[in-house]
Design an enzyme around this catalytic site. Structure first.
Site, PDB file in Angstrom:
ATOM      1  CD1 TRP A  31      61.817   9.726  54.757  1.00  0.00           C
ATOM      2  CD2 TRP A  31      63.059  11.587  54.774  1.00  0.00           C
ATOM      3  NE1 TRP A  31      61.045  10.745  55.280  1.00  0.00           N
ATOM      4  CE2 TRP A  31      61.787  11.897  55.295  1.00  0.00           C
ATOM      5  CE3 TRP A  31      64.034  12.594  54.679  1.00  0.00           C
ATOM      6  CZ2 TRP A  31      61.442  13.180  55.722  1.00  0.00           C
ATOM      7  CZ3 TRP A  31      63.681  13.883  55.113  1.00  0.00           C
ATOM      8  CH2 TRP A  31      62.406  14.162  55.621  1.00  0.00           C
ATOM      9  CG  ASP A  34      55.236  11.282  60.825  1.00  0.00           C
ATOM     10  OD1 ASP A  34      56.062  12.154  60.555  1.00  0.00           O
ATOM     11  OD2 ASP A  34      54.042  11.324  60.474  1.00  0.00           O
ATOM     12  CG  PHE A  93      51.001   8.873  54.121  1.00  0.00           C
ATOM     13  CD1 PHE A  93      51.981   8.425  53.230  1.00  0.00           C
ATOM     14  CD2 PHE A  93      50.518  10.166  53.950  1.00  0.00           C
ATOM     15  CE1 PHE A  93      52.469   9.243  52.212  1.00  0.00           C
ATOM     16  CE2 PHE A  93      50.996  10.993  52.931  1.00  0.00           C
ATOM     17  CZ  PHE A  93      51.970  10.534  52.065  1.00  0.00           C
TER      18      PHE A  93
HETATM   19  C1  FRU Z   1      53.495  14.006  59.407  1.00  0.00           C
HETATM   20  C2  FRU Z   1      53.043  13.412  58.077  1.00  0.00           C
HETATM   21  C3  FRU Z   1      51.761  12.625  58.254  1.00  0.00           C
HETATM   22  C4  FRU Z   1      51.811  11.661  57.111  1.00  0.00           C
HETATM   23  C5  FRU Z   1      53.284  11.357  57.005  1.00  0.00           C
HETATM   24  C6  FRU Z   1      53.758  11.119  55.614  1.00  0.00           C
HETATM   25  O1  FRU Z   1      54.842  14.327  59.461  1.00  0.00           O
HETATM   26  O2  FRU Z   1      52.891  14.442  57.128  1.00  0.00           O
HETATM   27  O3  FRU Z   1      50.602  13.409  58.297  1.00  0.00           O
HETATM   28  O4  FRU Z   1      51.059  10.514  57.355  1.00  0.00           O
HETATM   29  O5  FRU Z   1      53.966  12.464  57.562  1.00  0.00           O
HETATM   30  O6  FRU Z   1      55.073  10.662  55.594  1.00  0.00           O
END
Ligand code: FRU
Length: 479
Positions: A31, A34, A93
């Site tokens: 997977w 972002d 994240f």
């Molecule tokens: C956006 C998001 C961010 C977060 C990340 C987690 O797609 O939800 O806000 O940091 O993906 O994977």
């Protein structure tokens, strides 16, 4: 090699290759979401991405890593960030990267569940540094911002950091206690100690409950606030995806930290699969954007193949005279081209014209003279029923991408407005499971994943307009 890296290598052996992309950034397997930490560092382009190395579904987020000398050919590097410290226990994240005096520095959000089942959590901001651009060490000062301001909800993530004069600035995606989306601003001199400045921009109530992945930069004399709001309502052709990525144009003054918005929220891309886009400034002074080429909670058939998620092509951003962001593929992508096939030049096709090719990796350029107000249709066709259909209707000024017969049966159509006066110029990038449409030099872009199952027959142009140009290139597979 660490454990996560090995897990991805093992998974890569077992993948079904049918939809693997030929010239887009993906993980070796499993997977991704972002794009993170986009930067040109010591001359090379680096892109990181949200990555779950142990599964084809989202899970504890790591940062995957690729680099490139030319924005075209990418090389996988070891996983850069692994969660597990008390300040990032359940995920590293999204975030950004800066060059701090030669040290490649990642600024990211730590995700910590309070109760995973109930999805209650808190989030912190953290730093990791590297001397060689490959191996990263989390700093002892983490979490550098352990908690959000008092009036904030628990949504507190996705730091974008940049330098202006003697200060570092950080914006974060956030919302108020009663869940009004906003972006908040911090300032620092050393990337370790951060001072809270205040709210940079906030929803007027129509722009969702949380603004993810903000970015803020100057472009052609204006300031652009790019972000990905969650929770906007669909309105006709607008906001048709679960979440959006879009921007506000305005003016900003560092002495008052005041952003005055001068235009309303505009989606950056109007396809099905464009989210969480981030930008960086390269050494040539170009502002380059890359997005996640998927959408949360959409149908993702490649999960069955052992992988999921990809990034869009890098796109140069410019601002039009009427303050719209234009996106165009970087020039370097010409390096992907094989032989050029010039099909038509200043000719009418008397309704339709099929260009047979079973190649899956294509760039198509088509220019139509629409002074007589005609419509245009361009189809990527499979040998039987499958097709991806792009149409432009001069009278309604609508550009429509229909993927209902190429893997998006449920919700196949996206439409956007494009004002064509004389000429419609289409530049299309087709990969094994994606289409990126750039119309009239970036005045409209549409990015969608497609999942054809048939061999390709070719592409077909249908119009009674004069075709000024129809050219295609087969493209190289970089992987
Ligand atoms: C956006 C998001 C961010 C977060 C990340 C987690 O797609 O939800 O806000 O940091 O993906 O994977």
């Amino acid at each position: 090699m660490n454990q996560a890296h090995e897990a991805v290598q093992v998974a890569a052996q077992k993948m079904n290759q049918r939809y693997r992309l030929g010239y887009h950034i993906m993980a070796p397997a499993q997977w991704i979401n972002d794009p993170n930490g986009l930067i040109q560092y010591k001359g090379e382009y680096h892109a990181f991405y949200q990555h779950h190395p142990y599964d084809e579904n989202w899970g504890p987020m790591h940062w995957g890593h690729v680099k490139s000398k030319d924005l075209v050919h990418w090389e996988h590097l070891p996983i850069a960030l692994t969660p597990g410290n008390d300040y990032d226990k359940d995920g590293c994240f999204s975030g950004s990267a800066v060059d701090d005096n030669g040290q490649l520095t990642l600024i990211y959000t730590g995700h910590i569940y309070i109760d995973k089942k109930a999805d209650t959590f808190y989030q912190t901001q953290n730093i990791a540094v590297s001397q060689d651009g490959v191996n990263f060490t989390k700093v002892v000062e983490n979490a550098v911002i352990p908690k959000p301001p008092a009036d904030s909800s628990h949504h507190f993530r996705d730091p974008k950091v940049w330098k202006h004069e003697n200060h570092w600035y950080m914006i974060l995606g956030n919302s108020t206690k009663d869940l009004v989306g906003r972006v908040i601003l911090y300032r620092s001199t050393d990337l370790r100690q951060w001072e809270y400045i205040g709210v940079l921009a906030q929803s007027d109530g129509s722009l969702g409950f949380m603004w993810e992945c903000p970015d803020f930069f100057e472009l052609d004399g204006k300031h652009i606030l790019l972000f990905s709001p969650q929770g906007m309502e669909k309105q006709d052709d607008l906001y048709n995806n679960l979440f959006q990525t879009g921007y506000l144009v305005g003016d900003y003054h560092y002495d008052t930290n005041h952003f005055t918005q001068t235009s309303s929220f505009t989606e950056l891309d109007n396809g099905h699969d464009f989210y969480a886009a981030q930008t960086f400034l390269d050494e040539q002074g170009r502002r380059i954007a890359i997005g996640w080429m998927d959408m949360w909670e959409s149908n993702m058939p490649t999960k069955a193949d052992g992988w999921c998620g990809a990034l869009t092509l890098p796109r140069v951003l410019t601002l039009s005279n009427d303050h719209k962001l234009l996106m165009n593929p970087v020039e370097e992508l010409k390096a992907l081209r094989n032989a050029e096939h010039q099909i038509l030049r200043n000719r009418s096709v008397a309704t339709n014209y099929l260009v047979p090719t079973n190649e899956e990796l294509l760039e198509i350029k088509a220019v139509f003279d629409l002074r007589n107000e005609q419509a245009v249709c361009l189809k990527i066709r499979g040998i039987h029923e499958e097709e991806t259909v792009l149409t432009y209707d001069y009278t309604t000024k609508k550009l429509t991408l229909d993927c209902s017969k190429s893997g998006k049966a449920e919700d196949g159509i996206r439409t956007t407005t494009l004002h064509v006066e004389n000429e419609l110029v289409l530049q299309l990038f087709i990969d094994r499971s994606s289409i990126e449409v750039f119309a009239n030099n970036g005045h409209a872009t549409m990015t969608s994943r497609i999942y054809p199952t048939e061999e390709r027959l070719g592409f077909e142009v249908t119009t009674d307009a004069n075709v000024k140009e129809l050219t295609y290139w087969t493209l190289n597979d970089i992987w």
